[in-house]
Design a protein around this motif. Structure first.
Motif, PDB file in Angstrom:
ATOM      1  N   HIS A  81       0.943  -0.950  -0.233  1.00 20.88           N
ATOM      2  CA  HIS A  81      -0.324   0.406  -0.019  1.00 20.88           C
ATOM      3  C   HIS A  81       0.297   1.669   0.021  1.00 20.88           C
ATOM      4  O   HIS A  81       0.659   2.396  -0.771  1.00 20.88           O
ATOM      5  CB  HIS A  81      -1.373   0.098   1.271  1.00 20.88           C
ATOM      6  N   ASP A  82       1.141   1.079   0.956  1.00 21.36           N
ATOM      7  CA  ASP A  82       2.551   2.934   0.844  1.00 21.36           C
ATOM      8  C   ASP A  82       3.557   2.607   0.083  1.00 21.36           C
ATOM      9  O   ASP A  82       3.538   4.014  -0.317  1.00 21.36           O
ATOM     10  CB  ASP A  82       3.052   2.565   2.574  1.00 21.36           C
ATOM     11  N   ALA A  83       4.221   1.648  -0.806  1.00 21.16           N
ATOM     12  CA  ALA A  83       5.483   2.008  -1.049  1.00 21.16           C
ATOM     13  C   ALA A  83       3.694   2.460  -2.750  1.00 21.16           C
ATOM     14  O   ALA A  83       4.540   3.148  -3.659  1.00 21.16           O
ATOM     15  CB  ALA A  83       5.595   0.240  -1.931  1.00 21.16           C
ATOM     16  N   ALA A  84       3.650   1.471  -3.009  1.00  8.40           N
ATOM     17  CA  ALA A  84       2.478   2.247  -4.501  1.00  8.40           C
ATOM     18  C   ALA A  84       1.982   3.270  -4.000  1.00  8.40           C
ATOM     19  O   ALA A  84       1.984   4.569  -5.649  1.00  8.40           O
ATOM     20  CB  ALA A  84       0.947   1.545  -4.145  1.00  8.40           C
ATOM     21  N   VAL A  85       1.632   4.093  -2.978  1.00  3.32           N
ATOM     22  CA  VAL A  85       1.071   5.471  -3.559  1.00  3.32           C
ATOM     23  C   VAL A  85       2.234   5.994  -3.324  1.00  3.32           C
ATOM     24  O   VAL A  85       2.228   7.343  -4.231  1.00  3.32           O
ATOM     25  CB  VAL A  85       0.282   6.104  -1.638  1.00  3.32           C
ATOM     26  N   GLU A  86       2.699   6.266  -2.499  1.00  2.20           N
ATOM     27  CA  GLU A  86       4.345   6.930  -2.944  1.00  2.20           C
ATOM     28  C   GLU A  86       4.811   6.839  -3.777  1.00  2.20           C
ATOM     29  O   GLU A  86       5.667   7.709  -4.559  1.00  2.20           O
ATOM     30  CB  GLU A  86       5.590   6.233  -2.057  1.00  2.20           C
ATOM     31  N   SER A  87       4.992   5.655  -4.845  1.00  4.19           N
ATOM     32  CA  SER A  87       5.939   5.221  -5.960  1.00  4.19           C
ATOM     33  C   SER A  87       5.243   6.031  -7.164  1.00  4.19           C
ATOM     34  O   SER A  87       4.992   7.087  -8.084  1.00  4.19           O
ATOM     35  CB  SER A  87       6.131   4.272  -6.560  1.00  4.19           C
ATOM     36  N   VAL A  88       3.509   6.607  -7.409  1.00  6.91           N
ATOM     37  CA  VAL A  88       2.739   6.939  -8.070  1.00  6.91           C
ATOM     38  C   VAL A  88       2.421   8.784  -7.748  1.00  6.91           C
ATOM     39  O   VAL A  88       3.382   9.064  -9.066  1.00  6.91           O
ATOM     40  CB  VAL A  88       1.406   6.672  -7.459  1.00  6.91           C
ATOM     41  N   HIS A  89       3.042   8.959  -6.791  1.00  3.55           N
ATOM     42  CA  HIS A  89       3.715  10.430  -6.693  1.00  3.55           C
ATOM     43  C   HIS A  89       4.412  10.573  -7.746  1.00  3.55           C
ATOM     44  O   HIS A  89       4.843  12.114  -8.109  1.00  3.55           O
ATOM     45  CB  HIS A  89       3.604  10.736  -5.146  1.00  3.55           C
ATOM     46  N   GLU A  90       5.692   9.781  -7.496  1.00  6.21           N
ATOM     47  CA  GLU A  90       6.710   9.493  -7.734  1.00  6.21           C
ATOM     48  C   GLU A  90       6.842   9.840  -9.852  1.00  6.21           C
ATOM     49  O   GLU A  90       7.429  10.541  -9.862  1.00  6.21           O
ATOM     50  CB  GLU A  90       8.274   8.541  -7.604  1.00  6.21           C
ATOM     51  N   VAL A 112       2.437  -9.986  -1.993  1.00  2.53           N
ATOM     52  CA  VAL A 112       1.403  -8.761  -2.012  1.00  2.53           C
ATOM     53  C   VAL A 112       0.053  -9.129  -2.297  1.00  2.53           C
ATOM     54  O   VAL A 112       0.360  -9.452  -3.773  1.00  2.53           O
ATOM     55  CB  VAL A 112       1.598  -7.130  -2.603  1.00  2.53           C
ATOM     56  N   SER A 113      -0.579  -8.727  -1.589  1.00  2.00           N
ATOM     57  CA  SER A 113      -2.144  -9.353  -2.719  1.00  2.00           C
ATOM     58  C   SER A 113      -2.870  -8.142  -3.459  1.00  2.00           C
ATOM     59  O   SER A 113      -2.395  -7.070  -3.056  1.00  2.00           O
ATOM     60  CB  SER A 113      -3.628  -9.820  -1.149  1.00  2.00           C
ATOM     61  N   HIS A 114      -3.517  -9.226  -4.470  1.00  2.00           N
ATOM     62  CA  HIS A 114      -4.461  -7.619  -5.829  1.00  2.00           C
ATOM     63  C   HIS A 114      -4.619  -6.630  -4.221  1.00  2.00           C
ATOM     64  O   HIS A 114      -5.200  -5.465  -5.057  1.00  2.00           O
ATOM     65  CB  HIS A 114      -5.050  -8.396  -6.347  1.00  2.00           C
ATOM     66  N   GLU A 115      -5.902  -7.273  -3.406  1.00  2.00           N
ATOM     67  CA  GLU A 115      -6.797  -6.535  -2.708  1.00  2.00           C
ATOM     68  C   GLU A 115      -5.913  -4.947  -1.908  1.00  2.00           C
ATOM     69  O   GLU A 115      -6.209  -4.393  -2.319  1.00  2.00           O
ATOM     70  CB  GLU A 115      -7.123  -7.083  -1.582  1.00  2.00           C
ATOM     71  N   GLU A 116      -4.794  -5.408  -1.370  1.00  2.00           N
ATOM     72  CA  GLU A 116      -3.803  -3.818  -0.317  1.00  2.00           C
ATOM     73  C   GLU A 116      -3.506  -3.423  -2.369  1.00  2.00           C
ATOM     74  O   GLU A 116      -3.700  -2.184  -1.974  1.00  2.00           O
ATOM     75  CB  GLU A 116      -2.978  -5.144  -0.318  1.00  2.00           C
ATOM     76  N   THR A 117      -2.651  -4.139  -2.432  1.00  2.00           N
ATOM     77  CA  THR A 117      -2.459  -2.971  -4.705  1.00  2.00           C
ATOM     78  C   THR A 117      -3.487  -2.107  -4.919  1.00  2.00           C
ATOM     79  O   THR A 117      -3.274  -1.250  -4.303  1.00  2.00           O
ATOM     80  CB  THR A 117      -1.564  -3.480  -5.158  1.00  2.00           C
ATOM     81  N   LEU A 118      -4.845  -3.104  -4.881  1.00  2.00           N
ATOM     82  CA  LEU A 118      -6.125  -2.212  -5.254  1.00  2.00           C
ATOM     83  C   LEU A 118      -6.443  -1.290  -4.501  1.00  2.00           C
ATOM     84  O   LEU A 118      -7.166  -0.286  -4.839  1.00  2.00           O
ATOM     85  CB  LEU A 118      -7.523  -2.996  -6.256  1.00  2.00           C
ATOM     86  N   ASP A 119      -5.957  -1.157  -3.273  1.00  2.00           N
ATOM     87  CA  ASP A 119      -6.625  -0.267  -2.102  1.00  2.00           C
ATOM     88  C   ASP A 119      -6.067   1.086  -2.783  1.00  2.00           C
ATOM     89  O   ASP A 119      -6.387   1.659  -2.626  1.00  2.00           O
ATOM     90  CB  ASP A 119      -6.988  -0.900  -1.172  1.00  2.00           C
ATOM     91  N   ALA A 120      -4.344   0.758  -3.283  1.00  2.00           N
ATOM     92  CA  ALA A 120      -3.758   1.534  -2.705  1.00  2.00           C
ATOM     93  C   ALA A 120      -3.978   2.978  -4.092  1.00  2.00           C
ATOM     94  O   ALA A 120      -4.142   4.236  -3.928  1.00  2.00           O
ATOM     95  CB  ALA A 120      -2.340   1.722  -2.861  1.00  2.00           C
ATOM     96  N   MET A 121      -4.352   1.477  -5.331  1.00  2.00           N
ATOM     97  CA  MET A 121      -4.555   2.595  -6.364  1.00  2.00           C
ATOM     98  C   MET A 121      -5.882   3.402  -6.149  1.00  2.00           C
ATOM     99  O   MET A 121      -5.859   4.715  -6.896  1.00  2.00           O
ATOM    100  CB  MET A 121      -4.270   1.991  -7.224  1.00  2.00           C
TER     101      MET A 121
END
Length: 271
Positions: A81-90, A112-121
């Motif tokens: 989650h946190d890495a996904a959010v931070e990387s999108v800002h980058e 990492v579960s798809h659910e966690e990643t999709l929640d961040a997306m």
């Protein structure tokens, strides 16, 4: 520019890929050539390292940012989650845009579960950093799971797809469920463009085998090819595919290169 649609989302049907180009200046020149030729869909990814080149080329271009549909993808290391959010800002900063048009999970990752990643997306979408969500290299079952887990629609699954490497089950699913199949490596690898059938059809239209391979994809419902090239000449040539059509027999012959079609899908494709 012709478009493909997923729900109310319109995506320019012919995109330009930016993988496998290592030199920044070469990338910029190729993307600038693509925009000048008429491409309005540029595909990149965090792992390609091409986001800065895409941003620079768009900034240098006479084409307005609003006219360019930009896709990027989360790297495997940025699935939590946190890495996904931070990387999108980058990614947004690298691309020099306020909003990325389409954000994809680059590939399934069991860590990492798809659910966690999709929640961040969905979170970065709600925050306005991303407009639309999708996946890449997912099976039909994984695509269906992603659709069930995501609040926002999954508008595309980007997979390798070309004359010799079809995805019949996924294409059928995309047609039935209004999802775009984005075709990367539409010109294949190795000796695909030396295929006799491609050559014969190309000669009949006074086109190149590459142009025929791209046109074959564009004539399929829900399919959006994203060819790439570092050569501005080939970039322009690959866009010159809207001034001819394949006959029914030619389409059947090209499908036959990859093996028999399931009857149900053949009917859907008018074959």
């Amino acid at each position: 520019m012709r478009t493909v649609t997923a729900g109310d989302v319109e995506i320019p049907a012919l995109g330009f890929g930016t993988a496998r180009m290592d030199d920044h200046d070469v990338r910029v020149r190729a993307i600038e050539a693509a925009l000048e030729a008429g491409y309005r869909h540029i595909d990149t990814a965090q792992i390609y390292g091409s986001e800065p080149a895409v941003g620079e080329a768009i900034e240098n271009s006479a084409v307005d940012r609003e006219e360019v549909f930009v896709t990027t993808k989360l790297a495997d290391d940025n699935r939590a989650h946190d890495a996904a959010v931070e990387s999108v800002h980058e990614s947004v900063e690298n691309l020099g845009v306020e909003t990325v048009d389409l954000l994809l999970i680059h590939s399934p990752n069991d860590d990492v579960s798809h659910e966690e990643t999709l929640d961040a997306m969905n979170e970065v979408r709600d925050d306005g950093l991303v407009s639309h969500l999708g996946v890449s290299n997912f099976s039909v079952a994984q695509t269906r799971e992603a659709e069930e887990l995501s609040d926002a629609p999954i508008v595309t699954n980007q997979v390798e797809y070309h004359v010799e490497h079809r995805k019949d089950d996924l294409l059928a699913y995309c047609i039935e469920n209004d999802v775009v199949l984005t075709a990367y490596s539409p010109l294949g690898v190795g000796d695909l463009l030396d295929d006799d059938t491609l050559g014969e059809v190309a000669a009949a239209h006074d086109k190149t085998p590459a142009q025929v391979a791209i046109r074959w994809l564009l004539e399929q419902p829900q399919v959006s090819p994203i060819p790439m090239s570092s050569s501005p000449e080939h970039v322009r040539e690959n866009f010159e595919v809207f001034d001819f059509e394949l006959s029914g027999e030619q389409r059947r012959d090209l499908f036959a290169v990859g093996g028999d079609l399931p009857d149900g899908l053949a009917d859907r494709l008018g074959l």
